[in-house]
Design an enzyme around this catalytic site. Sequence first.
Site, PDB file in Angstrom:
ATOM      1  CE1 TYR A 150      -4.146   1.884   0.486  1.00  6.49           C
ATOM      2  CE2 TYR A 150      -2.849   3.163   2.058  1.00  6.49           C
ATOM      3  CZ  TYR A 150      -3.991   3.007   1.288  1.00  6.49           C
ATOM      4  OH  TYR A 150      -4.971   3.981   1.316  1.00  6.49           O
ATOM      5  CE  LYS A 154      -3.744   4.866  -1.739  1.00  4.14           C
ATOM      6  NZ  LYS A 154      -4.727   5.230  -2.792  1.00  4.14           N
TER       7      LYS A 154
HETATM    8  P1  NAD Z   1     -14.090   2.835   0.135  1.00  5.78           P
HETATM    9  O1  NAD Z   1     -13.861   1.405   0.366  1.00  5.78           O
HETATM   10  O2  NAD Z   1     -15.169   3.531   0.882  1.00  5.78           O
HETATM   11  O3  NAD Z   1     -14.311   3.122  -1.425  1.00  5.78           O
HETATM   12  C1  NAD Z   1     -13.438   2.597  -2.384  1.00  5.78           C
HETATM   13  C2  NAD Z   1     -14.231   2.212  -3.602  1.00  5.78           C
HETATM   14  O4  NAD Z   1     -13.303   1.742  -4.600  1.00  5.78           O
HETATM   15  C3  NAD Z   1     -15.233   1.073  -3.351  1.00  5.78           C
HETATM   16  O5  NAD Z   1     -16.525   1.451  -3.776  1.00  5.78           O
HETATM   17  C4  NAD Z   1     -14.682  -0.078  -4.181  1.00  5.78           C
HETATM   18  O6  NAD Z   1     -15.684  -0.924  -4.736  1.00  5.78           O
HETATM   19  C5  NAD Z   1     -13.928   0.671  -5.275  1.00  5.78           C
HETATM   20  N1  NAD Z   1     -12.940  -0.181  -5.945  1.00  5.78           N
HETATM   21  C6  NAD Z   1     -12.052  -1.033  -5.392  1.00  5.78           C
HETATM   22  N2  NAD Z   1     -11.358  -1.674  -6.345  1.00  5.78           N
HETATM   23  C7  NAD Z   1     -11.802  -1.197  -7.531  1.00  5.78           C
HETATM   24  C8  NAD Z   1     -11.500  -1.491  -8.883  1.00  5.78           C
HETATM   25  N3  NAD Z   1     -10.568  -2.407  -9.205  1.00  5.78           N
HETATM   26  N4  NAD Z   1     -12.133  -0.808  -9.861  1.00  5.78           N
HETATM   27  C9  NAD Z   1     -13.095   0.095  -9.553  1.00  5.78           C
HETATM   28  N5  NAD Z   1     -13.449   0.407  -8.288  1.00  5.78           N
HETATM   29  C10 NAD Z   1     -12.816  -0.249  -7.289  1.00  5.78           C
HETATM   30  O7  NAD Z   1     -12.675   3.541   0.423  1.00  5.78           O
HETATM   31  P2  NAD Z   1     -12.260   5.071   0.600  1.00  5.78           P
HETATM   32  O8  NAD Z   1     -11.811   5.231   1.988  1.00  5.78           O
HETATM   33  O9  NAD Z   1     -13.279   5.967   0.028  1.00  5.78           O
HETATM   34  O10 NAD Z   1     -10.954   5.070  -0.298  1.00  5.78           O
HETATM   35  C11 NAD Z   1     -10.867   5.793  -1.501  1.00  5.78           C
HETATM   36  C12 NAD Z   1      -9.396   6.029  -1.802  1.00  5.78           C
HETATM   37  O11 NAD Z   1      -8.830   6.795  -0.750  1.00  5.78           O
HETATM   38  C13 NAD Z   1      -8.567   4.751  -1.887  1.00  5.78           C
HETATM   39  O12 NAD Z   1      -7.624   4.891  -2.927  1.00  5.78           O
HETATM   40  C14 NAD Z   1      -7.865   4.704  -0.565  1.00  5.78           C
HETATM   41  O13 NAD Z   1      -6.648   3.998  -0.640  1.00  5.78           O
HETATM   42  C15 NAD Z   1      -7.657   6.164  -0.316  1.00  5.78           C
HETATM   43  N6  NAD Z   1      -7.432   6.546   1.086  1.00  5.78           N
HETATM   44  C16 NAD Z   1      -8.349   6.211   2.031  1.00  5.78           C
HETATM   45  C17 NAD Z   1      -8.100   6.562   3.336  1.00  5.78           C
HETATM   46  C18 NAD Z   1      -9.055   6.232   4.462  1.00  5.78           C
HETATM   47  O14 NAD Z   1      -8.677   6.380   5.625  1.00  5.78           O
HETATM   48  N7  NAD Z   1     -10.274   5.821   4.183  1.00  5.78           N
HETATM   49  C19 NAD Z   1      -6.924   7.253   3.668  1.00  5.78           C
HETATM   50  C20 NAD Z   1      -6.034   7.583   2.678  1.00  5.78           C
HETATM   51  C21 NAD Z   1      -6.302   7.223   1.368  1.00  5.78           C
END
Ligand code: NAD
Length: 259
Positions: A150, A154
């Site tokens: 991860y 990132k």
């Molecule tokens: P989430 O799980 O709520 O939403 C992520 C979405 O991505 C889901 O709907 C999932 O179905 C979709 N997804 C996964 N694999 C996929 C694919 N191969 N093709 C299309 N869609 C796909 O997560 P989130 O927290 O909203 O995360 C969104 C982004 O933010 C991610 O890249 C995550 O790494 C990043 N992020 C999240 C956090 C956190 O704390 N939640 C922190 C830093 C970064």
Amino acid sequence: MFDRSVAFITGGAAGIGLAFAHHWISEGGHAVLADLDSGSLQAALTHLPEGSARGVVCDVTDTNSVDTAIDSVLETEGRLDTVLNSAGIARPETSTDISDAAFASMLDIHVTGSMRVCRAAHRAFAGRGGTIVNVASVAALSGMPRRASYTAAKAAIGGLTRTLAVEWGREGIRVNAIAPGYVRTALTDVLISEGKLDDRPIRARTALGRFAEPEEIASVAHFLATPSSSYVNGHTLVVDGGLTVDGNWYPETDGSRLA
Ligand code: NAD
């Protein structure tokens, strides 16, 4: 044909992507939510004003799926203005045991997935310019145990963002990224419920003392996607409540009484 600005949002059925869609629509735009399955897309669309958004099944690990989804935007909405690359997963694994396949798949979803969408969007912008916001993480900025794939993915998003910004700037395309801290979404909820993430030390290490709400990340992505940030290009904007700048190693106090 739409006269509203059109945003294509991967991972748009949940979390940060769906919050961005809300924000984009509330500011007068139209959203195309791209996500893995039609059920979650349909559920997401019920939370958005009727006619303001459309769902498209899209797997960012599949080039054909991405190209078809972006083509559908040109066919249906007639234009593309902005992309948010929010599709992602979290899968903590010990570095001594992680398989090549598991490591590669994390890079495929986050890095190659973002690249596939950026490349297709570049075609769809068709010389009219546009904006792209990639989603990195504070995991790009520090070492995190059991997060080798991860953190590598990132960190790579930062490099991808900078290079595309430099390559495409003269075409009127700005490419930026956000690096969220911990956000209250299904991604973190699941890790917490599975015992793979303990939110208490994280809140203690975060200057604001809490996780972000998805809207607080979406509003910053919106800034990067719109003319408010017209001279910001190739930048990764950290949105972490002070997590990464906090040099107080005694989080149970404010540090003022310590030598
Ligand atoms: P989430 O799980 O709520 O939403 C992520 C979405 O991505 C889901 O709907 C999932 O179905 C979709 N997804 C996964 N694999 C996929 C694919 N191969 N093709 C299309 N869609 C796909 O997560 P989130 O927290 O909203 O995360 C969104 C982004 O933010 C991610 O890249 C995550 O790494 C990043 N992020 C999240 C956090 C956190 O704390 N939640 C922190 C830093 C970064």
